[in-house]
Scaffold this motif. Sequence first.
Motif, PDB file in Angstrom:
ATOM      1  N   LYS A 256       8.384  -8.337   3.894  1.00  0.00           N
ATOM      2  CA  LYS A 256       7.044  -8.445   3.321  1.00  0.00           C
ATOM      3  C   LYS A 256       6.532  -9.867   3.285  1.00  0.00           C
ATOM      4  CE  LYS A 256       5.259  -4.784   0.868  1.00  0.00           C
ATOM      5  NZ  LYS A 256       4.940  -3.987  -0.310  1.00  0.00           N
TER       6      LYS A 256
ATOM      7  N   SER B  21      -3.458  -6.479  -2.519  1.00  0.00           N
ATOM      8  CA  SER B  21      -4.554  -5.510  -2.534  1.00  0.00           C
ATOM      9  C   SER B  21      -5.460  -5.803  -3.729  1.00  0.00           C
ATOM     10  CB  SER B  21      -4.007  -4.082  -2.564  1.00  0.00           C
ATOM     11  OG  SER B  21      -3.588  -3.728  -3.849  1.00  0.00           O
ATOM     12  N   SER B  22      -6.283  -4.840  -4.090  1.00  0.00           N
ATOM     13  CA  SER B  22      -7.217  -5.050  -5.202  1.00  0.00           C
ATOM     14  C   SER B  22      -6.462  -5.482  -6.441  1.00  0.00           C
ATOM     15  CB  SER B  22      -7.967  -3.759  -5.497  1.00  0.00           C
ATOM     16  OG  SER B  22      -8.542  -3.282  -4.317  1.00  0.00           O
ATOM     17  N   GLU B  23      -7.046  -6.356  -7.218  1.00  0.00           N
ATOM     18  CA  GLU B  23      -6.461  -6.863  -8.466  1.00  0.00           C
ATOM     19  C   GLU B  23      -5.196  -7.671  -8.199  1.00  0.00           C
ATOM     20  OE1 GLU B  23      -6.049  -3.532 -11.141  1.00  0.00           O
ATOM     21  OE2 GLU B  23      -7.879  -2.645 -10.342  1.00  0.00           O
ATOM     22  N   GLU B  24      -4.967  -8.029  -6.943  1.00  0.00           N
ATOM     23  CA  GLU B  24      -3.820  -8.875  -6.615  1.00  0.00           C
ATOM     24  C   GLU B  24      -4.315 -10.108  -5.872  1.00  0.00           C
ATOM     25  OE1 GLU B  24      -1.325  -6.324  -4.220  1.00  0.00           O
ATOM     26  OE2 GLU B  24      -0.409  -5.368  -5.960  1.00  0.00           O
TER      27      GLU B  24
ATOM     28  N   PRO C 297       7.677   0.258  12.280  1.00  0.00           N
ATOM     29  CA  PRO C 297       6.898  -0.412  11.233  1.00  0.00           C
ATOM     30  C   PRO C 297       7.048  -1.925  11.188  1.00  0.00           C
ATOM     31  CG  PRO C 297       7.896   1.580  10.370  1.00  0.00           C
ATOM     32  CD  PRO C 297       8.466   1.388  11.736  1.00  0.00           C
TER      33      PRO C 297
ATOM     34  N   LEU D  46      -6.490   1.404   6.977  1.00  0.00           N
ATOM     35  CA  LEU D  46      -5.645   2.595   6.994  1.00  0.00           C
ATOM     36  C   LEU D  46      -6.332   3.806   6.389  1.00  0.00           C
ATOM     37  CD1 LEU D  46      -3.451   0.436   7.552  1.00  0.00           C
ATOM     38  CD2 LEU D  46      -2.003   1.610   5.930  1.00  0.00           C
ATOM     39  N   TYR D  47      -7.099   3.575   5.324  1.00  0.00           N
ATOM     40  CA  TYR D  47      -7.538   4.685   4.495  1.00  0.00           C
ATOM     41  C   TYR D  47      -8.960   5.163   4.735  1.00  0.00           C
ATOM     42  CZ  TYR D  47      -3.436   3.063   1.851  1.00  0.00           C
ATOM     43  OH  TYR D  47      -2.190   2.661   1.480  1.00  0.00           O
ATOM     44  N   ARG D  48      -9.718   4.424   5.534  1.00  0.00           N
ATOM     45  CA  ARG D  48     -11.095   4.828   5.787  1.00  0.00           C
ATOM     46  C   ARG D  48     -11.321   5.075   7.267  1.00  0.00           C
ATOM     47  NH1 ARG D  48     -13.634   6.193   0.952  1.00  0.00           N
ATOM     48  NH2 ARG D  48     -13.319   4.541  -0.585  1.00  0.00           N
TER      49      ARG D  48
ATOM     50  N   SER E  92       0.989  -5.445  -2.202  1.00  0.00           N
ATOM     51  CA  SER E  92       1.430  -4.061  -2.165  1.00  0.00           C
ATOM     52  C   SER E  92       1.036  -3.360  -0.878  1.00  0.00           C
ATOM     53  CB  SER E  92       0.830  -3.291  -3.346  1.00  0.00           C
ATOM     54  OG  SER E  92      -0.572  -3.147  -3.156  1.00  0.00           O
ATOM     55  N   ARG E  93       0.158  -4.016  -0.083  1.00  0.00           N
ATOM     56  CA  ARG E  93      -0.224  -3.361   1.165  1.00  0.00           C
ATOM     57  C   ARG E  93       0.959  -3.369   2.125  1.00  0.00           C
ATOM     58  NH1 ARG E  93      -5.045  -7.122   2.076  1.00  0.00           N
ATOM     59  NH2 ARG E  93      -4.933  -6.480   4.245  1.00  0.00           N
ATOM     60  N   LEU E  94       0.956  -2.422   3.070  1.00  0.00           N
ATOM     61  CA  LEU E  94       2.091  -2.294   3.984  1.00  0.00           C
ATOM     62  C   LEU E  94       2.208  -3.518   4.886  1.00  0.00           C
ATOM     63  CD1 LEU E  94       1.421   1.420   4.819  1.00  0.00           C
ATOM     64  CD2 LEU E  94       3.430   0.545   3.649  1.00  0.00           C
ATOM     65  N   PRO E  95       3.428  -3.895   5.243  1.00  0.00           N
ATOM     66  CA  PRO E  95       3.616  -5.041   6.131  1.00  0.00           C
ATOM     67  C   PRO E  95       2.783  -4.895   7.402  1.00  0.00           C
ATOM     68  CG  PRO E  95       5.711  -4.322   5.288  1.00  0.00           C
ATOM     69  CD  PRO E  95       4.688  -3.317   4.811  1.00  0.00           C
TER      70      PRO E  95
END
Lengths: 282, 153
Positions: free
Chosen positions: A251, A56-59, A217, A123-125, A26-29
């Motif tokens: 992807k 991502s997590s749980e994947e 992208p 990306l998020y931190r 699910s993370r971005l390409p």
Amino acid sequence: MNAGFFPKLSLLAATLFITSQAGAGSRLPGTGGVSSIEGSAGGGLSPWGMVATTASSEEAGVSIAYSLADTSDYRLDVTGLALGFDNRLELSLARQTLDLETLGGELEQEVLGAKVRLLGDPLYRLWGVWSLGVQHKRMTEGETLARAVGAESTSGRDLYLAGSKLFFGAAAGRNLLANLTLRATEANQGGLLGFGGDQNDGHELMVEGSLGVFLDPSLMVGVEYRQKPDNLGFAAEHDWRDLYAAWLINKHLSLTGALLDLGDIAGLEDQRGGYLSLSLSL
Amino acid sequence: MIASRLLSSAALLMLLGGCALSQNQNPREGATLYERLGGEPGVAAIVENLLYRVADDERIVGYFLNTNIDYLNGSLQRYICAKSDGPCRYDGPSMAKAHQHMGLADADFNALVEHLQGALIEEGVPTGARNRLLGRLAGDYAEVMRHQGPPSG
């Protein structure tokens, strides 16, 4: 077709079959990096901070890659496999075959890798993502040559700390990906000429880094730099650098090309050339 | 060898610098991010586009089944307006409170980022503005994910 083709095809088929149940990442390409020549997720030359694939997590995800580097006097084929679990653990396996086009002969190495994400997200931190990794390397062909040029052993272990961070809109409105890797190694030419040597015994700290810009992208261009040790008296070893372009087709599929400048290798000067890598992710 | 190395690095830097310069000559420069998103009609179109994508995504649409979509639409528009330095004040719940105990996983956050990116691209938002907005919203991750999992007690 060379001798390695059918085993590679079987590996591909088996992987596709086994992992057809795996959740699509699910993370971005692009956020899983591409496949490095040692099998770890990252750039072409170095492992990066993120865990392999876009799972991502749980994947969970798996990627396989075939890479080819061709310089003036050498040709390197790499087949790599990387598994990513829970965005926390990465396992990788790569087989490298170096064809000594000018000198004659072949060198081969297997690299078994593991990487653990310590913290963060590219990306998020604010601080990006940081991982600790190990690459266990073992020569499987050409050990005699490696010892003949002064290598202390034909297997060894690299330990590294890698960090990656995406800066949104930081380069002319485009996203900028920065990577830094600190590697403790005594591998000669990444391990293809053995480990340790007459000029140095023991692990040294190498710095590796890259900067890449997402032109859009699905297209990233950048530069990589990889510092190298210089353990063998018989021939100088130089730092590696390249200029790359990675096309994130979708992807699942990415194609990376690069212009390489690998310096002198085993006494043959100025090894420059091209690199192509195809990666399939599930 | 060193000279050619410097040359190629310089060329890369000049390319990036040149792009930055040309953006300064763009009449949009000096405009707020909100204006570059298209102001009120632009943001409205982006949010509507985003919500359609979410509705189509079976992975995450379930989170919105009990949501008043009209209210969410207006709320998102005000939030994005405020986040992009527009003339709005967002006085809805904090990101932490708005998303608490929903059991969100990273995959869910990733899905929304992807849909937002898709909406921004489809609505013709310029690349720089798109990336800037995504960057500001990506920073909400910590707050959004702060109170996940079921409520205790």
